[in-house]
Design a protein around this motif. Sequence first.
Motif, PDB file in Angstrom:
ATOM      1  N   ALA A 132      82.373 130.125  74.909  1.00  0.00           N
ATOM      2  CA  ALA A 132      82.544 129.138  73.567  1.00  0.00           C
ATOM      3  C   ALA A 132      83.324 128.064  74.024  1.00  0.00           C
ATOM      4  O   ALA A 132      83.001 126.930  73.183  1.00  0.00           O
ATOM      5  CB  ALA A 132      83.127 130.028  72.608  1.00  0.00           C
ATOM      6  N   GLU A 133      84.070 128.091  75.015  1.00  0.00           N
ATOM      7  CA  GLU A 133      84.951 126.922  75.436  1.00  0.00           C
ATOM      8  C   GLU A 133      84.277 125.765  75.802  1.00  0.00           C
ATOM      9  O   GLU A 133      84.902 124.506  75.822  1.00  0.00           O
ATOM     10  CB  GLU A 133      85.814 127.398  76.603  1.00  0.00           C
ATOM     11  N   ARG A 134      83.043 125.815  76.163  1.00  0.00           N
ATOM     12  CA  ARG A 134      82.201 124.754  76.660  1.00  0.00           C
ATOM     13  C   ARG A 134      81.842 123.776  75.580  1.00  0.00           C
ATOM     14  O   ARG A 134      81.428 122.640  75.673  1.00  0.00           O
ATOM     15  CB  ARG A 134      81.072 125.202  77.173  1.00  0.00           C
ATOM     16  N   SER A 135      82.159 124.088  74.350  1.00  0.00           N
ATOM     17  CA  SER A 135      82.113 123.000  72.934  1.00  0.00           C
ATOM     18  C   SER A 135      83.020 121.996  73.569  1.00  0.00           C
ATOM     19  O   SER A 135      82.845 120.744  73.087  1.00  0.00           O
ATOM     20  CB  SER A 135      82.755 123.656  71.813  1.00  0.00           C
ATOM     21  N   TYR A 136      83.893 122.097  74.405  1.00  0.00           N
ATOM     22  CA  TYR A 136      84.859 120.833  74.745  1.00  0.00           C
ATOM     23  C   TYR A 136      84.111 119.771  75.150  1.00  0.00           C
ATOM     24  O   TYR A 136      84.660 118.477  74.978  1.00  0.00           O
ATOM     25  CB  TYR A 136      85.791 121.483  76.031  1.00  0.00           C
TER      26      TYR A 136
ATOM     27  N   THR B  70      80.822 118.657  74.557  1.00  0.00           N
ATOM     28  CA  THR B  70      80.616 118.171  73.449  1.00  0.00           C
ATOM     29  C   THR B  70      81.381 117.104  72.626  1.00  0.00           C
ATOM     30  O   THR B  70      81.150 116.188  72.391  1.00  0.00           O
ATOM     31  CB  THR B  70      79.940 119.184  72.724  1.00  0.00           C
ATOM     32  N   ASP B  71      82.745 118.025  72.264  1.00  0.00           N
ATOM     33  CA  ASP B  71      83.600 117.164  71.489  1.00  0.00           C
ATOM     34  C   ASP B  71      84.136 116.115  72.287  1.00  0.00           C
ATOM     35  O   ASP B  71      84.443 114.795  71.796  1.00  0.00           O
ATOM     36  CB  ASP B  71      84.836 118.103  71.295  1.00  0.00           C
TER      37      ASP B  71
ATOM     38  N   ASP C  37      75.943 124.321  82.911  1.00  0.00           N
ATOM     39  CA  ASP C  37      76.330 124.604  81.660  1.00  0.00           C
ATOM     40  C   ASP C  37      76.397 126.103  81.525  1.00  0.00           C
ATOM     41  O   ASP C  37      76.350 126.840  82.674  1.00  0.00           O
ATOM     42  CB  ASP C  37      75.173 124.376  80.532  1.00  0.00           C
TER      43      ASP C  37
ATOM     44  N   ARG D 272      74.445 119.710  76.132  1.00  0.00           N
ATOM     45  CA  ARG D 272      75.331 119.823  74.964  1.00  0.00           C
ATOM     46  C   ARG D 272      75.613 118.651  73.901  1.00  0.00           C
ATOM     47  O   ARG D 272      75.997 118.848  72.752  1.00  0.00           O
ATOM     48  CB  ARG D 272      76.843 120.204  75.431  1.00  0.00           C
ATOM     49  N   PHE D 273      74.926 117.622  74.395  1.00  0.00           N
ATOM     50  CA  PHE D 273      75.079 116.178  73.697  1.00  0.00           C
ATOM     51  C   PHE D 273      74.073 115.306  73.799  1.00  0.00           C
ATOM     52  O   PHE D 273      74.183 114.255  73.397  1.00  0.00           O
ATOM     53  CB  PHE D 273      76.543 115.734  73.934  1.00  0.00           C
TER      54      PHE D 273
END
Length: 554
Positions: A413-417, A419-420, A409, A440-441
């Motif tokens: 901010a792009e690491r929300s990818y 999670t999504d 990790d 993240r999830f």
Amino acid sequence: MFCIQCEQTIRTPAGDGCAYSTGMCGKTSDVSDLQDVLILNLQAISYWANLARQYAIVDSEIDNWAPKAFFSTLTNVNFDPERIYAYTRFAEDCKNSLRDRAIAAAAAAGDTLPPLSAAAQFELPDTIEGILASADQAAVNRGKSDVHEDVIGLRLLCLYGLKGAAAYFEHARVLGQTDQGVATEYHRIMAWLGSDPSDIDALLNTSMQIGQLNYRIMEMLDKGETDSFGHPEPTQVNVKPIAGKCILVSGHDMHDIEKILQQTAGTGINVYTHGEMLPSHAYPELKKHSNLVGNYGTAWQNQQQEFADFPGAVVMTSNCIIDPNVGQYADRIFTRSIVGWPGVTHITDDDFSAVIDCALQQEGFSCTEIEKMITVGFGRNALMGAAPAVIDQVKQGNISHFFLIGGCDGAAAERSYFTDFAVNAPEDSLILTLGCGKFRFNNKHFGDINGIPRLLDVGQCNDAYSAIQLALALSEAFDCDLNELPLTLVLSWFEQKAIVILLTLFSLGVKGIYAGPTTPAFLTDNLVKVLQDKFDYRTIGDVESDIKDAIAAA
């Protein structure tokens, strides 16, 4: 300084990386330069170790120490210039010892010595000031004006990949696993890199050899963990605090947490895991300790807030430390093994009494919060045990796809990818995860498919071997190639361990891997094109499109 080894590298059109007084990780230019000189001396050690082996001269102590020292130069491991300087001086002693023995053996055999590599020709100055002044000779991008940028990129791909393999080799050694064949291969590759090779085909081939070497090392690490602590079992872990004095253990080292659990028994101190130590709760020999009460916090990049809020002592067992002065907890964090930060107390043996004393002096948690559970422990044994049921559900059409979403990790901010991606994966798919990317999830509810949990936590980044074994078992059960499985790997990378796992997967022939959030800065556009053409390497894009494309490609 010049450093370009991790995801947070400063990116410029000229490819300068982190080239200022302080890197993005907090590493000073002096520490960076000392690490470069240490690496050059380690390459010289490997040159002489490689030559000495031709005369049956093998020094197992040096074989074990050299990868450990290499590990100390990995991102977020050791920021202490005094410790790095001491490693460099010891490396010089090791190099001279092997050199003298190899030269004597060659003379006795009437042999002429081969040409010295660039690393073997380097003469270490006597003082730290002299070493820093010579750092340009040791820079990892040395010779960049004389060769194509693709050559430098491939040298760095190999160097950073081998650094990741060295880290896993040290993790395995701590658990009693060593192997002369692995050490020999490590020295052969490290020595060759110290010759500043420029043949692109040879460098590409070597990167695959590093991947294969790491596969052997991961097998050793798996054996070390399971022999020492038993096979991981699916286990629920509380992620809320319990009233009482406390110690938080972060990093990756299961050996250290076992010692801490043993030494805190009966003291009233509760032990929590953090980050990549979360899988500890699944090992029978660790979870039997009643003072292992839960996990606190998330991934490494959040530690400055989480460690500051934790009302006890903290132990960093391996990589992932960042500046403890920011959160003002430097007086109650302790480092182990190759980890270092200036002014932080370092534990040099298995005596954690200083940590215990510190924990007893802290406030501890004042109250017990309502439990919240997450499930871990789907290691190799558990996955293989569940494989027949999984295969049956695939044949019945209830499981359509497998996604492995995980890795290192980071703060981008792009690491929300990631999670999504996990949240939007089809409901008839299974999600495997490993590494700290899972934070993240892993607190979300994914349900199950006829009793099979949709989210399967495989463990640390160290446990990639387990996921590979499941994939191999599935390909055998369905009598197909790995790349014909309905399996997609979606990997988040940050540092050199992730790089070597990617090389390992490539060396096993795995194609169609999605990786991000960025492409490593040391890879040129030409090299990215090579990886795309050869391995169908894919950079992450739009979640919805990537999921659709991954399913269509299966």
